[in-house]
Design a protein around this motif. Structure first.
Motif, PDB file in Angstrom:
ATOM      1  N   VAL A  75       0.680  -1.069  -0.065  1.00 47.36           N
ATOM      2  CA  VAL A  75      -0.037   0.097   0.113  1.00 47.36           C
ATOM      3  C   VAL A  75       0.806   1.146  -0.131  1.00 47.36           C
ATOM      4  CG1 VAL A  75      -1.800   1.399   1.136  1.00 47.36           C
ATOM      5  CG2 VAL A  75      -1.855  -1.236   1.149  1.00 47.36           C
ATOM      6  N   ARG A  76       0.679   2.124  -0.993  1.00 47.32           N
ATOM      7  CA  ARG A  76       1.559   3.244  -0.964  1.00 47.32           C
ATOM      8  C   ARG A  76       0.561   4.481  -0.490  1.00 47.32           C
ATOM      9  NH1 ARG A  76       6.314   2.220  -3.539  1.00 47.32           N
ATOM     10  NH2 ARG A  76       6.324   0.552  -4.992  1.00 47.32           N
ATOM     11  N   ALA A  77       1.253   5.087   0.589  1.00 45.36           N
ATOM     12  CA  ALA A  77       0.413   6.090   1.380  1.00 45.36           C
ATOM     13  C   ALA A  77       0.909   7.396   0.710  1.00 45.36           C
ATOM     14  CB  ALA A  77       0.812   6.109   2.821  1.00 45.36           C
ATOM     15  N   ALA A  78       0.163   8.126  -0.189  1.00 43.93           N
ATOM     16  CA  ALA A  78       0.379   9.369  -0.693  1.00 43.93           C
ATOM     17  C   ALA A  78       0.679  10.628   0.301  1.00 43.93           C
ATOM     18  CB  ALA A  78      -0.858   9.602  -1.823  1.00 43.93           C
ATOM     19  N   GLN A  79      -0.107  10.338   1.333  1.00 46.28           N
ATOM     20  CA  GLN A  79      -0.108  11.599   2.608  1.00 46.28           C
ATOM     21  C   GLN A  79       0.851  11.064   3.565  1.00 46.28           C
ATOM     22  OE1 GLN A  79      -1.457  14.476   1.603  1.00 46.28           O
ATOM     23  NE2 GLN A  79      -2.130  13.122   0.090  1.00 46.28           N
ATOM     24  N   ALA A  80       1.878  10.058   3.486  1.00 51.56           N
ATOM     25  CA  ALA A  80       2.634   9.563   4.503  1.00 51.56           C
ATOM     26  C   ALA A  80       3.245  10.729   5.414  1.00 51.56           C
ATOM     27  CB  ALA A  80       3.461   8.726   3.974  1.00 51.56           C
ATOM     28  N   ALA A  81       3.722  11.711   4.706  1.00 51.76           N
ATOM     29  CA  ALA A  81       4.271  12.746   5.494  1.00 51.76           C
ATOM     30  C   ALA A  81       3.354  13.511   6.590  1.00 51.76           C
ATOM     31  CB  ALA A  81       4.806  13.882   4.304  1.00 51.76           C
ATOM     32  N   ASP A  82       2.048  13.133   6.302  1.00 52.51           N
ATOM     33  CA  ASP A  82       1.186  13.692   7.211  1.00 52.51           C
ATOM     34  C   ASP A  82       1.008  13.098   8.724  1.00 52.51           C
ATOM     35  OD1 ASP A  82       0.449  15.735   5.397  1.00 52.51           O
ATOM     36  OD2 ASP A  82      -1.520  14.788   4.864  1.00 52.51           O
ATOM     37  N   GLY A  83       1.827  11.858   8.644  1.00 57.95           N
ATOM     38  CA  GLY A  83       1.905  11.209  10.188  1.00 57.95           C
ATOM     39  C   GLY A  83       1.174   9.654  10.024  1.00 57.95           C
ATOM     40  N   MET A  84       1.220   8.916  11.075  1.00 56.06           N
ATOM     41  CA  MET A  84       0.934   7.684  11.280  1.00 56.06           C
ATOM     42  C   MET A  84      -0.500   7.461  10.858  1.00 56.06           C
ATOM     43  SD  MET A  84       1.418   5.152  14.183  1.00 56.06           S
ATOM     44  CE  MET A  84       3.168   5.371  14.358  1.00 56.06           C
ATOM     45  N   GLY A  85      -1.241   8.564  11.318  1.00 56.59           N
ATOM     46  CA  GLY A  85      -2.740   8.325  11.184  1.00 56.59           C
ATOM     47  C   GLY A  85      -3.125   8.457   9.593  1.00 56.59           C
ATOM     48  N   ALA A  86      -2.540   8.957   8.723  1.00 55.88           N
ATOM     49  CA  ALA A  86      -2.555   9.040   7.290  1.00 55.88           C
ATOM     50  C   ALA A  86      -2.314   7.959   6.735  1.00 55.88           C
ATOM     51  CB  ALA A  86      -1.914  10.396   6.720  1.00 55.88           C
ATOM     52  N   SER A  87      -1.030   7.271   7.214  1.00 57.66           N
ATOM     53  CA  SER A  87      -0.657   5.855   6.958  1.00 57.66           C
ATOM     54  C   SER A  87      -1.593   4.931   7.290  1.00 57.66           C
ATOM     55  CB  SER A  87       0.672   5.660   7.359  1.00 57.66           C
ATOM     56  OG  SER A  87       1.613   6.493   6.758  1.00 57.66           O
ATOM     57  N   LEU A  88      -2.132   4.979   8.392  1.00 62.32           N
ATOM     58  CA  LEU A  88      -3.426   3.832   8.880  1.00 62.32           C
ATOM     59  C   LEU A  88      -4.587   4.201   8.090  1.00 62.32           C
ATOM     60  CD1 LEU A  88      -4.054   1.751  10.634  1.00 62.32           C
ATOM     61  CD2 LEU A  88      -4.310   3.507  12.273  1.00 62.32           C
ATOM     62  N   ALA A  89      -4.698   5.157   7.818  1.00 63.14           N
ATOM     63  CA  ALA A  89      -5.987   5.438   7.052  1.00 63.14           C
ATOM     64  C   ALA A  89      -5.861   4.854   5.642  1.00 63.14           C
ATOM     65  CB  ALA A  89      -6.411   6.865   6.735  1.00 63.14           C
ATOM     66  N   ALA A  90      -4.874   5.046   4.907  1.00 65.30           N
ATOM     67  CA  ALA A  90      -4.397   4.468   3.471  1.00 65.30           C
ATOM     68  C   ALA A  90      -4.499   3.153   3.800  1.00 65.30           C
ATOM     69  CB  ALA A  90      -3.073   5.033   3.066  1.00 65.30           C
ATOM     70  N   GLY A  91      -3.761   2.323   4.627  1.00 63.79           N
ATOM     71  CA  GLY A  91      -3.870   1.103   4.843  1.00 63.79           C
ATOM     72  C   GLY A  91      -5.345   0.152   4.932  1.00 63.79           C
ATOM     73  N   ILE A  92      -5.987   0.753   5.937  1.00 65.05           N
ATOM     74  CA  ILE A  92      -7.231   0.247   5.970  1.00 65.05           C
ATOM     75  C   ILE A  92      -8.294   0.792   4.877  1.00 65.05           C
ATOM     76  CG2 ILE A  92      -9.522   0.796   7.245  1.00 65.05           C
ATOM     77  CD1 ILE A  92      -7.253  -0.671   8.891  1.00 65.05           C
ATOM     78  N   THR A  93      -8.069   1.633   4.216  1.00 59.80           N
ATOM     79  CA  THR A  93      -8.906   1.874   2.785  1.00 59.80           C
ATOM     80  C   THR A  93      -8.439   0.828   1.928  1.00 59.80           C
ATOM     81  OG1 THR A  93      -8.988   4.306   3.245  1.00 59.80           O
ATOM     82  CG2 THR A  93      -9.138   3.410   0.871  1.00 59.80           C
ATOM     83  N   ALA A  94      -7.181   0.263   1.826  1.00 58.50           N
ATOM     84  CA  ALA A  94      -6.740  -0.640   0.771  1.00 58.50           C
ATOM     85  C   ALA A  94      -7.242  -1.919   1.317  1.00 58.50           C
ATOM     86  CB  ALA A  94      -5.382  -0.900   0.951  1.00 58.50           C
ATOM     87  N   LEU A  95      -7.628  -2.340   2.519  1.00 60.28           N
ATOM     88  CA  LEU A  95      -8.255  -3.453   3.084  1.00 60.28           C
ATOM     89  C   LEU A  95      -9.683  -3.740   2.880  1.00 60.28           C
ATOM     90  CD1 LEU A  95      -6.159  -3.477   6.537  1.00 60.28           C
ATOM     91  CD2 LEU A  95      -6.078  -5.226   4.669  1.00 60.28           C
ATOM     92  N   ALA A  96     -10.168  -2.697   2.475  1.00 60.61           N
ATOM     93  CA  ALA A  96     -11.747  -2.622   2.485  1.00 60.61           C
ATOM     94  C   ALA A  96     -12.576  -3.707   1.882  1.00 60.61           C
ATOM     95  CB  ALA A  96     -12.353  -1.308   1.940  1.00 60.61           C
ATOM     96  N   SER A  97     -12.016  -4.102   0.819  1.00 57.65           N
ATOM     97  CA  SER A  97     -12.694  -5.415   0.025  1.00 57.65           C
ATOM     98  C   SER A  97     -12.314  -6.776   0.316  1.00 57.65           C
ATOM     99  CB  SER A  97     -12.056  -5.087  -1.248  1.00 57.65           C
ATOM    100  OG  SER A  97     -10.759  -5.592  -1.547  1.00 57.65           O
ATOM    101  N   ILE A  98     -11.488  -6.846   1.396  1.00 56.69           N
ATOM    102  CA  ILE A  98     -11.105  -8.286   1.924  1.00 56.69           C
ATOM    103  C   ILE A  98     -12.054  -8.810   2.974  1.00 56.69           C
ATOM    104  CG2 ILE A  98      -8.609  -7.866   1.476  1.00 56.69           C
ATOM    105  CD1 ILE A  98      -8.369  -7.823   4.474  1.00 56.69           C
ATOM    106  N   ASP A  99     -12.280 -10.162   2.999  1.00 52.06           N
ATOM    107  CA  ASP A  99     -13.054 -10.829   3.932  1.00 52.06           C
ATOM    108  C   ASP A  99     -12.359 -11.068   5.177  1.00 52.06           C
ATOM    109  OD1 ASP A  99     -15.262 -12.009   5.160  1.00 52.06           O
ATOM    110  OD2 ASP A  99     -15.260 -13.800   3.900  1.00 52.06           O
ATOM    111  N   ALA A 100     -12.385 -10.258   6.151  1.00 54.74           N
ATOM    112  CA  ALA A 100     -11.670 -10.426   7.553  1.00 54.74           C
ATOM    113  C   ALA A 100     -12.502  -9.681   8.550  1.00 54.74           C
ATOM    114  CB  ALA A 100     -10.310  -9.992   7.494  1.00 54.74           C
TER     115      ALA A 100
END
Length: 198
Positions: A75-100
């Motif tokens: 997962v490439r976080a375009a807003q990574a420089a904004d902090g860990m919250g932005a990276s976490l948001a990008a990661g969770i968005t990428a997970l949205a379609s998985i069944d877990a």
């Protein structure tokens, strides 16, 4: 306390898009005593217990030089420089379609979490629960967020990570006391790397 009997599937999200400026160089590539890079070693531990595994990196990162193997989803976080919250948001968005039912959120510089810790946490999963591992009164990683909280995680920003979601849902939090100092142990400076890996 009775040991949990059931084990549910769980995704893992490793946050590795930070700059780690205190280290002085890219700490994700720092070589441990066993010859593995720091991030590669963390991912190996995580892959042994979780599937699928996702890692959040910066847009200009080369996965191969970071030691990320082909089984790990990037997962490439375009807003990574904004902090860990932005990276976490990008990661969770990428997970949205998985069944877990839940996702374990880990940091890329923490390769010393014991496998038994992962196994214990997996036994307490629930979509409406947030699991918080604790060692000697201090909370550590991984924090496991049930799927019920994923939407809130996608709205994070800044550098607080998942703390706002945890603080907004105290009723859903389960603190688990564990005999594992590895849940607290990370790398900030070269001095934090031991002469022999633990």
């Amino acid at each position: 306390m009775t040991e949990p009997q059931a084990r549910a599937p769980c995704a893992a999200l490793v946050l590795a898009a930070g700059r780690g400026t205190r280290f002085g160089s890219d700490k994700r590539k720092a070589v441990l005593a066993d010859g593995q890079g720091l991030l590669a070693s963390t991912l190996k531990q995580v892959q042994a217990c979780f599937d699928p595994v996702y890692v959040v990196v910066r847009c200009d990162d080369d996965p191969q030089t970071l030691g990320i193997n082909a089984q790990v989803h990037i997962v490439r976080a375009a807003q990574a420089a904004d902090g860990m919250g932005a990276s976490l948001a990008a990661g969770i968005t990428a997970l949205a379609s998985i069944d877990a039912p839940a996702v374990a959120v880990l940091l890329g510089d923490m390769p010393w979490i014991a496998p038994r810790t992962f196994e214990h946490l997996l036994g307490h999963l629930a979509a409406e629960r947030i699991l918080l591992p604790c060692y000697q009164g201090r909370r550590g990683h991984p924090v496991i967020f049930g799927r019920h909280f994923w939407a809130a995680l996608t709205r994070l920003h800044g550098d607080q990570g998942g703390r706002p979601v945890i603080e907004a849902n105290p009723h859903a939090c389960l603190v688990l006391d564990l005999d594992d100092p590895g849940i607290l142990r990370d790398i900030d400076t070269p001095a934090d790397i031991p002469p022999t890996s633990a």
